[in-house]
Design an enzyme around this catalytic site. Structure first.
Site, mmCIF file in Angstrom:
data_model
loop_
_atom_site.group_PDB
_atom_site.id
_atom_site.type_symbol
_atom_site.label_atom_id
_atom_site.label_comp_id
_atom_site.label_asym_id
_atom_site.label_seq_id
_atom_site.Cartn_x
_atom_site.Cartn_y
_atom_site.Cartn_z
ATOM 1 N N HIS A 179 33.872 48.727 31.875
ATOM 2 C CA HIS A 179 33.998 48.327 33.278
ATOM 3 C C HIS A 179 32.881 48.948 34.128
ATOM 4 O O HIS A 179 33.088 49.304 35.276
ATOM 5 C CB HIS A 179 35.372 48.746 33.810
ATOM 6 C CG HIS A 179 35.951 47.834 34.857
ATOM 7 N ND1 HIS A 179 37.057 47.045 34.624
ATOM 8 C CD2 HIS A 179 35.601 47.585 36.129
ATOM 9 C CE1 HIS A 179 37.359 46.379 35.723
ATOM 10 N NE2 HIS A 179 36.481 46.680 36.663
ATOM 11 N N LYS A 187 38.214 41.375 27.716
ATOM 12 C CA LYS A 187 37.163 42.251 28.261
ATOM 13 C C LYS A 187 37.707 43.665 28.429
ATOM 14 O O LYS A 187 38.741 43.847 29.097
ATOM 15 C CB LYS A 187 36.710 41.712 29.626
ATOM 16 C CG LYS A 187 35.727 42.607 30.371
ATOM 17 C CD LYS A 187 35.236 41.929 31.639
ATOM 18 C CE LYS A 187 34.168 42.742 32.351
ATOM 19 N NZ LYS A 187 34.696 43.799 33.196
ATOM 20 N N TYR A 215 42.963 39.282 35.778
ATOM 21 C CA TYR A 215 43.849 40.426 35.536
ATOM 22 C C TYR A 215 45.236 39.820 35.405
ATOM 23 O O TYR A 215 45.747 39.235 36.375
ATOM 24 C CB TYR A 215 43.847 41.391 36.728
ATOM 25 C CG TYR A 215 42.567 42.176 36.921
ATOM 26 C CD1 TYR A 215 42.226 43.218 36.065
ATOM 27 C CD2 TYR A 215 41.710 41.896 37.974
ATOM 28 C CE1 TYR A 215 41.067 43.951 36.247
ATOM 29 C CE2 TYR A 215 40.540 42.621 38.175
ATOM 30 C CZ TYR A 215 40.227 43.648 37.305
ATOM 31 O OH TYR A 215 39.077 44.364 37.478
ATOM 32 N N THR A 254 40.691 40.797 31.562
ATOM 33 C CA THR A 254 40.299 42.212 31.633
ATOM 34 C C THR A 254 41.491 43.083 31.292
ATOM 35 O O THR A 254 42.532 43.015 31.946
ATOM 36 C CB THR A 254 39.750 42.537 33.040
ATOM 37 O OG1 THR A 254 38.644 41.665 33.287
ATOM 38 C CG2 THR A 254 39.287 43.981 33.136
ATOM 39 N N SER A 313 34.864 36.460 39.145
ATOM 40 C CA SER A 313 35.927 37.453 39.257
ATOM 41 C C SER A 313 37.156 36.843 39.909
ATOM 42 O O SER A 313 37.051 36.050 40.853
ATOM 43 C CB SER A 313 35.443 38.636 40.107
ATOM 44 O OG SER A 313 36.530 39.461 40.455
#
Ligand SMILES: Cc1cc2nc3c(=O)[nH]c(=O)nc-3n(C[C@H](O)[C@H](O)[C@H](O)COP(=O)(O)O)c2cc1C
Ligand SMILES: CC(C)CC(=O)C(=O)O
Length: 404
Positions: A299, A275, A186, A212, A162
């Site tokens: 998510h 994603k 992100y 994402t 992440s």
């Protein structure tokens, strides 16, 4: 910042200065602030020992790890990990949908012991179960993402680190030299900083970027609001977000568009996996933007509540993509049979989020290793019972929709 009102996404805070776009109602994650200016009291990552009566002494299924983890975690951290958006309709739906699908085995195929390995844009994995990107592993175990990466390496699978990891991606890679890592991103409206993040992932040896796209704003999560969870404990930060002497907040911006995916495509040679695509029209659009894969995901029910279960979305997305790129999925995968159902419906691989967190909180690296081992063994066993020599022998005709 009060994330507890529906208007929170519109509020401004000193952190919003980083937004980079005038209208970015870019809610940033309340936990993610400059570590030096944090105000919340420190909370221990775990309590002393598992004491809950429902926590099994030795968890034997991925699900059983949750009770052990819950007994060890501070309640606000357990709720952060377990919780979802709104009424958590989608959280429940993800798991329940697997329960409504049945596997129809084939017999007498002489398939032998099945192979479980899969080929993916960023390398091979020994099993079709990846570690989904989840934030803040040091809330679950002091070693944090280092422990998770070592366990993923031992299992021969891929860990998607992440962007909100509490160990910098370069340090995760250094701690687990055998691990295949992908980096979850992100896109930040400040594209220069986005590029910094991409270069950090490349320098760490990450083999793909998982971008994402389901988070133009942060989901409204009642459990977090209930606890007033505001910050990470002392000494913990989103290490990838360091920028000079400060840690930047993660900006979730509704200004992010396909244009940014185009810019990202020009920025790096790494494969890009999107994603959080759930609409078939977006899956088709993605194909025109140079992506190497799609990860169907809601998510884990933490963004928009009432989105359908991820496995129920899979067939439409697979049809829309028409084999042009591999499709992966995550959300609610808890058993080897769940993995087979998703693969039979067209997923190349699945990813697991919470089960890995529960393993980590229950027993650190050993716990994650155990969760991944259990899943791999269950996948192999279910393939055997379905008469499959490998994951390639699965097809949609082996899945039926039952009425329960
Ligand atoms: C505690 C937690 C943190 C998460 N953090 C991230 C994240 O940083 N980036 C991201 O793209 N998805 C994140 N997710 C979503 C997961 O990648 C994944 O989509 C989801 O957990 C899959 O559902 P499952 O938990 O039922 O397996 C997070 C999920 C959880 C539970
Ligand atoms: C830091 C957060 C943005 C991580 C996340 O995506 C989540 O909690 O679901």
């Amino acid at each position: 910042m009060d994330a507890g009102t529906p208007h929170a996404a519109d509020e401004r805070s000193p952190h919003m200065a980083d937004a980079g776009t005038p209208h970015a109602a870019d809610e940033h994650f309340p936990h993610v602030t400059d570590a030096r200016t944090r105000t919340a009291p420190a909370t221990p990552a775990t309590s002393a020992a598992p004491t809950a009566p429902d926590a099994p002494a030795e968890p034997r299924t991925p699900r059983e790890f949750e009770a052990t983890a819950r007994a060890r975690l501070a309640p606000e951290h357990y709720d952060y990990f377990a919780g979802g958006a709104g009424d958590e309709v989608t959280v429940r739906a993800n798991e329940a949908a697997f329960g409504r699908l049945s596997l129809l085995p084939r017999v007498l195929r002489g398939a032998g012991r099945p192979r479980t390995d899969v080929t993916l844009p960023g390398g091979r994995a020994a099993m079709p179960v990846l570690v989904a990107p989840t934030a803040f592993h040091r809330l679950a175990d002091p070693e944090g993402e280092r422990a998770t990466a070592r366990a993923a390496a031992a299992a021969g699978t891929i860990m998607i680190v992440s962007m909100a990891s509490t160990v910098a991606v370069g340090d995760v890679a250094a701690a687990a030299p055998g691990a295949t890592l992908w980096f979850q991103l992100y896109v930040q409206p400040d594209m220069a900083f986005t590029e910094t993040l991409v270069r950090r992932a490349e320098a760490a040896g990450c083999r793909a970027l998982v971008v994402t796209v389901d988070s133009p704003a942060r989901g409204l999560r009642d459990r977090e609001r209930h606890h007033g969870l505001q910050d990470l404990p002392e000494g913990m930060a989103c290490e990838n977000l360091r920028d000079g002497g400060r840690v930047r907040p993660i900006v979730m911006s509704p200004e992010i568009s396909w244009e940014h995916i185009g810019l990202l495509r020009e920025m790096t040679r790494l494969p890009i996996v999107l994603k959080g695509v759930t609409h078939p029209a977006d899956a088709r659009l993605a194909l025109g933007h140079g992506v190497s894969g799609l990860l169907v995901s809601n998510h884990g029910g933490r963004q928009l509540d009432t989105v359908p279960a991820a496995v129920d979305l899979l067939p439409e997305i697979v049809a829309a993509v028409g084999g042009a790129v591999p499709v992966l999925m995550d959300g609610g995968v808890r058993r080897g049979t769940d993995v087979l159902k998703a693969l039979a419906l067209g997923a190349r691989a699945v990813a697991v989020g919470r089960p890995v967190i529960w393993g980590l909180a229950a027993d650190g690296e050993r716990g994650v290793t155990r969760v991944l081992d259990l899943l791999r063994a269950e996948v192999e066993h279910a393939l055997t019972l379905c008469g499959c020599a490998s994951v390639h022998d699965l097809d949609p005709d082996m899945v039926r929709r039952s009425c329960r």
